[in-house]
Design an enzyme around this catalytic site. Structure first.
Site, PDB file in Angstrom:
ATOM      1  N   ASP A  79       0.803  -1.222   0.000  1.00  0.00           N
ATOM      2  CA  ASP A  79       0.000   0.000   0.000  1.00  0.00           C
ATOM      3  C   ASP A  79       0.835   1.271   0.000  1.00  0.00           C
ATOM      4  OD1 ASP A  79       0.673  -0.560   2.838  1.00  0.00           O
ATOM      5  OD2 ASP A  79      -0.538   1.223   3.214  1.00  0.00           O
ATOM      6  N   ASP A  82       5.733   0.362   3.223  1.00  0.00           N
ATOM      7  CA  ASP A  82       6.009  -0.872   3.949  1.00  0.00           C
ATOM      8  C   ASP A  82       5.731  -2.073   3.051  1.00  0.00           C
ATOM      9  OD1 ASP A  82       3.239  -0.949   3.860  1.00  0.00           O
ATOM     10  OD2 ASP A  82       3.000  -0.222   5.904  1.00  0.00           O
ATOM     11  N   TYR A 231      -5.390   0.826   9.404  1.00  0.00           N
ATOM     12  CA  TYR A 231      -6.513   1.179   8.531  1.00  0.00           C
ATOM     13  C   TYR A 231      -7.833   0.886   9.241  1.00  0.00           C
ATOM     14  CZ  TYR A 231      -3.208   1.958   4.776  1.00  0.00           C
ATOM     15  OH  TYR A 231      -2.179   2.462   4.008  1.00  0.00           O
ATOM     16  N   GLU A 476       6.199   9.667   3.107  1.00  0.00           N
ATOM     17  CA  GLU A 476       5.753   8.339   2.684  1.00  0.00           C
ATOM     18  C   GLU A 476       4.704   8.461   1.576  1.00  0.00           C
ATOM     19  OE1 GLU A 476       4.498   4.014   4.570  1.00  0.00           O
ATOM     20  OE2 GLU A 476       4.072   5.821   5.739  1.00  0.00           O
TER      21      GLU A 476
END
Length: 623
Positions: A79, A82, A231, A476
């Site tokens: 995603d 990571d 999430y 990120e």
């Protein structure tokens, strides 16, 4: 008479600066930005990389995913920075990439990027199909953020836990399943003409996953608890159920899903929530935008009053983007939408996409946007979206491009394991879990691998940004930052002619069937390329207080060649069937028939006391 002054060295520099200004602000190369933004998805791939892979510094990874659970979960996307595969944001990414293509595929094609965009969608949907091995089972995560975040390893070296987590009737997840159904339905539109069998397969899965989501209700992070820290589904699942229904209607034309939106709009929040955000968790603004489109297309029928309430909330969102509503979105001094300090850019791209498509919906219908401050021209919405994209690409107080690889001044220390560690193809030496932190994470230098096209988290509320690898809130990237941007960039690159977004996006031909007495659903008919399916009710009767129906399904070979090896998928079948042979979970020709000649038809029948079964083509060959 004017006195001539010979320019000094400093004056020459100043004149040169002013001469260059028009070039610096002459506009952005949206086509180049589109190409780069699609390329980013190849860097996020998990699994066996194809021979067409263009991001050459990546290698195969996650090749045993799902094996311990007895299921193949190889593939899909990481995603962000990571190495976990989170199902909810991945499905949302696929939905938004697909929506971008549905609306602006022609503009992508003119740039030569449509095939790349479709490849990006298919990489996601191939995985989602694998993650749905049974009608009421859906795998929603591979890996676990807690162990993953203790390691800084490139995906090719992963030693972290790759456990797979699923939802089922005992452990439901309507938000995860709803978003997955939306993704598959939206993607089925993308592949309808280029790969009709695959499109049909996706739609079949979407029907099943939606039924699972709707029948067994619950929040997915109550079942997959390891997702809560990363999430969490704060909005619940009602928005995803409506979102899925909207996409299933758009993909199938099946009245059942339009009725679902009409019946449940008030009770499930579709007409009640006035939103100022849209993203992987909160889908209401997206639902409201789609339903407003259906209304403007004249499809609301007797739900017009309900759909108008959806539209009012869609326009509440649009007005708040423009700063012309009763509750407006915050913006930085430089003009960027600002919602939160951690990866704010996800909300910028998603909101800008909705503004872009709604601008075209309004323009196509000849309407203005109705805000509390008065009527606003549709073009102002597109202008707003353009301003946000231009900010991202470098028109901001820092003159920084927040798309890696675009322009000259962009983030060089991205918070991303794969890009920050030397490629395994350059140095195959194993990078250990903690060694990666010591050697690569803490390294104060540019990433060895350029993560082209990545949209990073972006600046803070005051337009400040620190290009540092440990500044994960700002550096990120994420797939769901990029996905909505594909459509906006294609639209901006395509110019201003030839748009009528209210015309069907090459919508399917939905064959009329003889309605059953008191039907709840019309059967989803299909013409999957050369093979047509038509269902109808032939009779009905009452027995022991229950009404039964006899359904006839006709398969016609329109291909001009002999049809062989036909495999049909049939779900929602609750009674006996005649005229097919069942092999495993699929149905084939009856025992007395080996092939179906060109132009010929075959029929099978079934009886039950429910709505028509869902019949779709799994595979076939032509000779």
């Amino acid at each position: 008479m004017e006195k001539f002054v010979k320019p000094t060295t400093s004056m020459k520099s100043l004149l040169l600066h002013f001469c260059l200004l028009p070039l610096a602000f002459a506009g952005h190369d949206y086509g180049q930005a589109l190409s780069k933004s699609i390329l980013f998805f190849e860097a996020q791939r998990s699994g066996y990389l194809p021979h067409t892979q263009r991001v050459a510094w990546r290698g195969n990874s996650g090749l045993n995913d799902g094996k311990a659970s007895g299921v193949d979960l190889v593939g899909g996307y990481y995603d962000a920075g990571d190495n976990v595969k989170f199902g909810l944001p991945m499905a949302f990414t696929v939905t938004m990439m697909s929506w971008s293509i549905v609306e602006y595929g022609k503009q992508m094609a003119s740039k030569g990027e449509l095939s790349h965009a479709m490849d990006a969608v298919k990489w996601g949907t191939d995985y989602l199909i694998k993650a749905h091995p049974e009608p009421n089972v859906l795998y929603g995560e591979v890996g676990d953020g807690n162990t993953d975040h203790h390691c800084w390893q490139r995906p090719e070296d992963m030693t972290t836990d790759r456990r797979a987590y699923k939802i089922d009737p005992s452990n439901p997840g309507s938000d995860l399943a709803g978003e997955t159904a939306a993704a598959m339905a939206a993607a089925s539109i993308v592949f309808r003409h280029s790969n009709p069998a695959y499109s049909s397969e996706l739609l079949h899965h979407a029907y099943q996953v939606f039924d699972f989501a709707d029948k067994y209700r619950g929040k997915y992070d109550s079942s997959i608890t390891v997702a809560q820290k990363y999430y969490r589904s704060v909005s619940g699942y009602n928005d995803e159920l409506l979102w899925a229904a909207a996409w299933l209607y758009q993909a199938s034309g099946n009245q059942y899903y339009l009725d679902y939106l009409g019946r449940n709009g008030d009770t499930m929040g579709g007409t009640g929530w006035g939103m100022t955000e849209f993203g992987w968790d909160v889908k209401y603004a997206g639902v409201q935008t789609l339903v407003a489109k259906f209304l403007m297309q004249g499809k609301a029928g007797h739900y017009a009053a309900v759909f108008e309430r959806y539209q009012q909330k869609a326009e509440y969102f649009m007005c708040s983007c423009l700063g012309k509503g009763s509750r407006n979105m915050q913006k930085t001094p430089g003009g960027l939408l600002f919602r939160q300090r951690w990866n704010n850019m996800q909300f910028v791209t998603s909101a800008s996409f909705l503004a872009t498509v709604y601008s075209d919906y309004l323009a196509s219908s000849g309407r203005n946007l109705r805000c509390s401050s008065g009527n606003v021209a549709a073009s102002q919405l597109l202008g707003f979206a353009k301003s946000q994209v231009d900010y991202i690409l470098g028109d901001n107080p820092r003159a920084t491009s927040y798309m890696v690889g675009y322009g000259n001044n962009y983030p060089r220390q991205v918070h991303h394991r794969a890009s920050s560690i030397v490629s395994i193809k350059v140095n195959p030496s194993f990078v250990s879990c903690r060694g990666g932190y010591a050697t690569w994470f803490s390294r104060k230098a540019s990433d060895p691998n350029l993560l082209i096209g990545a949209i990073v988290g972006g600046p803070d509320a005051y337009d400040n940004f620190a290009d540092q690898r440990d500044n994960y809130e700002q550096t990120e990237p994420a797939t769901y930052n990029n996905a909505p941007l594909l459509g906006i960039l294609a639209r901006l690159n395509g110019g201003h002619r030839g748009y009528n977004q209210l015309l069907p996006a090459r919508n399917p031909v939905v064959r009329k069937s003889t309605p059953a007495p008191q039907p709840k659903k019309t059967p989803p008919a299909s013409s999957s390329g050369p093979i047509a399916i038509e269902q109808k009710t032939t009779t009905s009767w009452d027995a022991k207080g229950r009404k039964y129906y006899r359904y006839s399904t006709v398969i016609t070979n329109n291909s001009g060649k002999t049809l062989k090896d036909l495999k049909l998928s049939i779900s929602k079948l609750y009674g006996p069937l005649w005229g097919l042979t069942k092999v495993g979970n699929v149905y084939g020709f009856p025992s007395w028939l080996n092939a179906l000649p060109a132009g010929k038809s075959m029929e099978f029948v079934y009886i039950h006391s429910a709505d028509p079964a869902a019949v779709s083509i799994s595979s076939y060959s032509l000779a």
